[in-house]
Every structure is written in C-alpha cells, then in structure tokens.
Write an enzyme that holds these catalytic residues in place. Structure first.
Site, PDB file in Angstrom:
ATOM      1  N   HIS A 253      -4.317   1.224   7.564  1.00  0.00           N
ATOM      2  CA  HIS A 253      -3.001   1.770   7.615  1.00  0.00           C
ATOM      3  C   HIS A 253      -3.115   2.896   6.684  1.00  0.00           C
ATOM      4  CE1 HIS A 253       1.439   1.312   8.242  1.00  0.00           C
ATOM      5  NE2 HIS A 253       1.357   1.932   6.929  1.00  0.00           N
ATOM      6  N   GLU A 254      -3.073   2.758   5.526  1.00  0.00           N
ATOM      7  CA  GLU A 254      -2.931   3.809   4.326  1.00  0.00           C
ATOM      8  C   GLU A 254      -4.081   5.079   4.611  1.00  0.00           C
ATOM      9  OE1 GLU A 254      -0.546   3.751   2.833  1.00  0.00           O
ATOM     10  OE2 GLU A 254      -0.166   1.449   2.990  1.00  0.00           O
TER      11      GLU A 254
ATOM     12  N   HIS B 165      -2.509   7.521   6.931  1.00  0.00           N
ATOM     13  CA  HIS B 165      -1.457   8.478   6.259  1.00  0.00           C
ATOM     14  C   HIS B 165      -2.071   9.745   5.820  1.00  0.00           C
ATOM     15  CE1 HIS B 165       2.393   6.239   6.459  1.00  0.00           C
ATOM     16  NE2 HIS B 165       1.846   5.319   5.918  1.00  0.00           N
TER      17      HIS B 165
ATOM     18  N   CYS C 161       5.901  -0.309   7.573  1.00  0.00           N
ATOM     19  CA  CYS C 161       5.355   1.012   6.701  1.00  0.00           C
ATOM     20  C   CYS C 161       6.916   1.516   5.903  1.00  0.00           C
ATOM     21  CB  CYS C 161       5.227   1.990   7.648  1.00  0.00           C
ATOM     22  SG  CYS C 161       4.751   3.879   7.013  1.00  0.00           S
ATOM     23  N   LEU C 162       6.430   1.732   4.657  1.00  0.00           N
ATOM     24  CA  LEU C 162       7.696   2.294   3.816  1.00  0.00           C
ATOM     25  C   LEU C 162       8.172   3.594   4.432  1.00  0.00           C
ATOM     26  CD1 LEU C 162       6.117   1.488   0.485  1.00  0.00           C
ATOM     27  CD2 LEU C 162       7.740   0.289   1.542  1.00  0.00           C
TER      28      LEU C 162
ATOM     29  N   GLN D  78       2.908   9.858   1.102  1.00  0.00           N
ATOM     30  CA  GLN D  78       4.165   9.315   1.340  1.00  0.00           C
ATOM     31  C   GLN D  78       5.213   9.779   0.091  1.00  0.00           C
ATOM     32  OE1 GLN D  78       2.456   5.244   2.131  1.00  0.00           O
ATOM     33  NE2 GLN D  78       4.152   5.036   3.493  1.00  0.00           N
TER      34      GLN D  78
ATOM     35  N   GLY E 297       0.690  -1.005   0.021  1.00  0.00           N
ATOM     36  CA  GLY E 297       0.104  -0.105  -0.116  1.00  0.00           C
ATOM     37  C   GLY E 297       0.771   1.254  -0.116  1.00  0.00           C
TER      38      GLY E 297
END
Ligand code: ZN
Length: 181
Positions: free
Chosen positions: A141-142, A145, A99-100, A53, A48
């Site tokens: 999660h996304e 952000h 998480c990236l 991000q 994702g």
C-alpha cells in the site's frame, strides 16, 4: 518535530499523483522529515505513511504495525524504508484497507500475499527481507504512494467511480455546512 498535514483526495491530487523522487542524500534533512513522520503517524492513527502523503515527494515510507504483536511474537517497532522496491511476490491476499489520504473509505484490494523487499534505512544501509501477512499488505500500500498510485486504482473502474462520487458528495455536503455555519 512537527505534526504534518496529511494530503487527501479530493483536493491534493497533484502531490499524491506524482512519482516521488529517489532519495540520494541521507543527512539531517532526511532525518528531520523522518522525525516529523514519526510524530504524525500516531496522531493520524495509521499503520503506514508515505512521505508524499505529508508533502515530501521522496521515496520514503514509515511502517508501524507495532500494535499487531503479541507477547510471544512481538511485532517490529516502527521503521523506515527508503528507496524501497518489491523484487518478487507470490500468492494473493487482501484485507479491508484504509488510507489516510482517502478518509472514510475502507475497501478490500487484491495484493500479493508474500513479498521480497529491498530498501535502504535512514542511514543509507541496504536492507533485504521477506514479508507476509499485514506487513506485506501495508508495504504494498505504501509503495503505491511512491508511484503516485492510490489503492482505489486497484479496484474495478465501476467500483472506483462509485467511491469517488460518494467522496465528492460528502465533501460538497461538508462544504455546504461550513458555509452555512
Ligand atoms: Zn495510503
């Protein structure tokens, strides 16, 4: 299309901590950001990616759980959610999330097991669906952000402080190495 730089902490807090703006225009500009995100996500090996991000503070996320499918039950191809909202959720679930934007940390975070989502697609068409399993967790999660939240915020403050301290130490150690090289 271009592979975009993924913003990370420590360092990129300003963008990652901002509340992203609603998308109002569904045109070529949005499509261009979407194309770049589609190219970036597989390179980063994520499931994702939220637009903030990669430097765009707008309410759009890309979800790709295509690798979780089986022959009998294929997973959906990668898809975008624009201006997504979680209407309701039930049950609890968690899995080790990464998480990236927080490289090197995997940790279990409490989430809803099942959620009901409303969003738009890239053309502005309304979508509504229910999600469970890994799909439910990656969407939660996304969406965090988009509100400037990171999954670490959902941990106890003690756990979070420990993790952030470790990240800062690792960053300083890496910086030291570079300086000496
Ligand atoms: Zn993330």
């Amino acid at each position: 299309m271009a592979v975009l730089r993924i913003h990370t902490i420590p360092g990129d807090e300003e963008l990652l901590r901002r509340r992203a703006a609603e998308v109002k225009e569904f045109g070529a500009e949005l499509r261009k950001i979407a194309d770049d995100m589609l190219e970036t996500l597989p390179v980063a090996q994520g499931i994702g990616l939220a637009a903030p991000q990669v430097g765009h503070s707008i309410r759009m996320v890309l979800i790709d759980i295509s690798h979780t499918g089986t022959k009998e039950k294929p997973a959906p191809p990668p898809f975008f959610l624009v201006n997504p909202v979680i209407l309701e959720g039930e049950g609890t679930a968690s899995l080790a999330e990464g998480c990236l934007s927080v490289p090197g940390v995997r940790v279990e975070v409490p989430r809803k097991a099942k959620i009901r989502v409303e969003a738009q697609d890239l053309a502005g068409k309304q979508l509504a669906f229910e999600a469970g399993g890994i799909l439910s967790i990656v969407i939660q999660h996304e969406l965090d952000h988009l509100d400037g939240k990171l999954y670490l915020d959902r941990l106890s403050s003690l756990k979070r402080e420990r993790l952030l301290k470790r990240l800062r130490e690792e960053r300083d150690a890496a910086a030291g190495k570079t300086a000496r090289a």
